[in-house]
Write an enzyme that holds these catalytic residues in place. Structure first.
Site, mmCIF file in Angstrom:
data_model
loop_
_atom_site.group_PDB
_atom_site.id
_atom_site.type_symbol
_atom_site.label_atom_id
_atom_site.label_comp_id
_atom_site.label_asym_id
_atom_site.label_seq_id
_atom_site.Cartn_x
_atom_site.Cartn_y
_atom_site.Cartn_z
ATOM 1 N N GLU A 16 26.529 10.452 33.254
ATOM 2 C CA GLU A 16 27.536 11.080 32.396
ATOM 3 C C GLU A 16 27.092 12.466 31.950
ATOM 4 O OE1 GLU A 16 29.394 12.229 28.525
ATOM 5 O OE2 GLU A 16 27.285 11.819 28.955
ATOM 6 N N GLU A 17 25.803 12.639 31.701
ATOM 7 C CA GLU A 17 25.330 13.852 31.060
ATOM 8 C C GLU A 17 25.463 15.111 31.915
ATOM 9 O OE1 GLU A 17 24.956 14.100 28.104
ATOM 10 O OE2 GLU A 17 24.011 12.348 27.189
ATOM 11 N N HIS A 22 26.955 4.985 28.875
ATOM 12 C CA HIS A 22 26.256 5.601 30.016
ATOM 13 C C HIS A 22 24.757 5.389 29.900
ATOM 14 C CE1 HIS A 22 25.021 9.385 27.905
ATOM 15 N NE2 HIS A 22 26.203 9.318 27.301
#
Length: 444
Positions: A312-313, A266
């Site tokens: 993604e985070e 990511h």
């Protein structure tokens, strides 16, 4: 014939490792991504710069195709102030503590927030306290990692629910704020951020992570002084969503181009530092897989696709969008490999898939074990590739480096380029490339 294939495959894998271990290109890519661009939180100018940079890197590689995939992402900003201190303590009076806002948190307002603190270790303890003992207070979630777990990722999984679900659970009982013990197995002064979630219809309350050392101090003080107070001030806020992109490069398969093998990481990271281990290494390793194939003239039988996933985070929207488009385009993915556990010494691969797929992977152990890849078993594939689950018989594979140091740096201000070892990272890239080669040759 089988022996001849094994000898030939062994020779190819040796060439992959020789090239990777004598190359600095991937490490230089990581240097640029971390030092020139820096932290890349979704929606930020740095995330946009990382998209453009990774596309340019792959454009120069003479791949068959490089393209962007649109995805709308959240845009949360940390603001300019994060501070907290214990005060009104019988033992120490007033003392500053290290906190960072959790991703997605609301701010405290300019004046900050002050309240008594109540400590819990799990949601059951919180429920037993009830509204009477929680209302108007800051809830302190203080469940540590289980350090008897050899794999620190397993310990993380046993603790992280308090970060994700703590603010909602506390708000339902009338809490005015939440402090969560940082997600690390170490006792350190550095606070670890990470995403949290709110729920419609439940008041949004400020949520922060506190360093493990300060969590230990706060816990000890509370045992003898239940009336001490905590002051916290954070200026974070959520802005409107922003258009961003997954960045994709591919080499077409020579025999089965419609069968796709994804390798990815990511591109976004938290904003506190440079996102080196999380997940700069995964991105440059994935690009390195393509470079190794091109540099060595390896013609994959199946299509190899490197994907730099966005968000993604704090949302997983890049992985979700990729899976949506794969389904819409009726694409056939045979395997997806994600690197998102740092650039440390390789240990193996974890599979989310069938018994048949695992047996096939394990037949390649004699080829991979000489390079330290001994652990090939069921495991976690990866967050970004997870949405592909159920789309045919795709094998979701997580690259697994040694886990012992990852959570020292994870989501912190010390996740910087200097803490990545080039050789360890390149061993991982070569291992990923070797597995991609074998899947490309023989399928699963």
């Amino acid at each position: 014939m089988a022996q001849q294939n094994a000898a030939s495959d062994s020779a190819v894998i040796k060439k992959i490792y020789d090239d990777a271990l004598t190359s600095y290109e991937s490490y230089d890519n990581l240097r640029y991504l971390t030092k020139n661009i820096g932290g890349r939180l979704s929606g930020s100018p740095q995330a946009a710069a990382a998209v453009e940079w990774s596309k340019q890197v792959m454009d120069k590689m003479d791949l068959d195709r490089v393209y962007l995939q649109e995805v709308m992402v959240p845009h949360w900003v940390r603001g300019d102030k994060e501070e907290a201190r214990i005060y009104n303590s019988k033992q120490i009076g007033s003392e500053d503590v290290n906190i960072v806002a959790l991703g997605g948190s609301v701010g405290t307002g300019d004046q900050g927030l002050s309240a008594e603190v109540v400590e819990v270790h799990n949601f059951e303890e919180l429920e037993k306290l009830g509204k009477k003992n929680v209302k108007g207070k800051i809830v302190f979630f203080n469940r540590p990692f289980d350090n008897t777990q050899i794999n620190t990722g397993t310990a993380y999984g046993g603790a992280v629910d308090q970060r994700g679900g703590g603010p909602v659970a506390a708000a339902k009982l009338g809490a005015v704020g939440v402090i969560v013990r940082s997600m690390t197995n170490d006792i350190q002064d550095v606070a670890h951020t990470g995403g949290t979630r709110y729920q419609e219809g439940v008041e949004k309350i400020p949520a922060a992570a506190i360093s493990t050392r300060d969590a230990e101090t706060l816990s000890k003080l509370l045992k003898n002084d239940a009336k001490l107070k905590l002051y916290m001030r954070m200026t974070c806020e959520t802005l409107p969503d922003v258009l961003s992109y997954n960045v994709i490069g591919e080499i077409k398969g020579s025999e089965k181009p419609d069968e796709i093998i994804v390798v990815g990481g990511h591109l976004d990271s938290w904003d506190l530092a440079e996102g080196a281990h999380d997940d700069g290494t995964g991105c440059v390793q994935s690009i390195e897989v393509l470079r190794l194939f091109k540099d060595l003239g390896i013609k994959p039988k199946r299509t190899i696709r490197a994907v730099m996933f966005m968000n993604e985070e704090n949302g997983l929207r890049g992985g979700t969008k990729y899976a949506e488009m794969a389904k819409e385009n009726s694409e056939k993915h045979v395997a997806a490999i994600e690197s998102d556990m740092g650039g440390f010494t390789p240990r193996g691969f974890g599979l989310e898939g069938s018994d048949v797929q695992l047996r096939k992977l394990q037949t390649w152990k004699p080829l991979l074990a000489p390079y330290g890849l001994h652990d090939i078993d069921y495991g976690h594939g990866g967050a970004d590739i997870g949405p592909l689950k159920g789309q045919g018989n795709v094998a979701l594979i997580g690259y697994e480096p040694d886990s012992q140091r990852y959570f020292d740096y994870h989501h912190t201000k010390i996740d910087v380029f200097e803490n990545v070892n080039r050789r360890e990272m390149q061993l991982g890239a070569a291992g990923m490339a070797s597995l991609v080669y074998l899947i490309s040759e023989y399928g699963l």
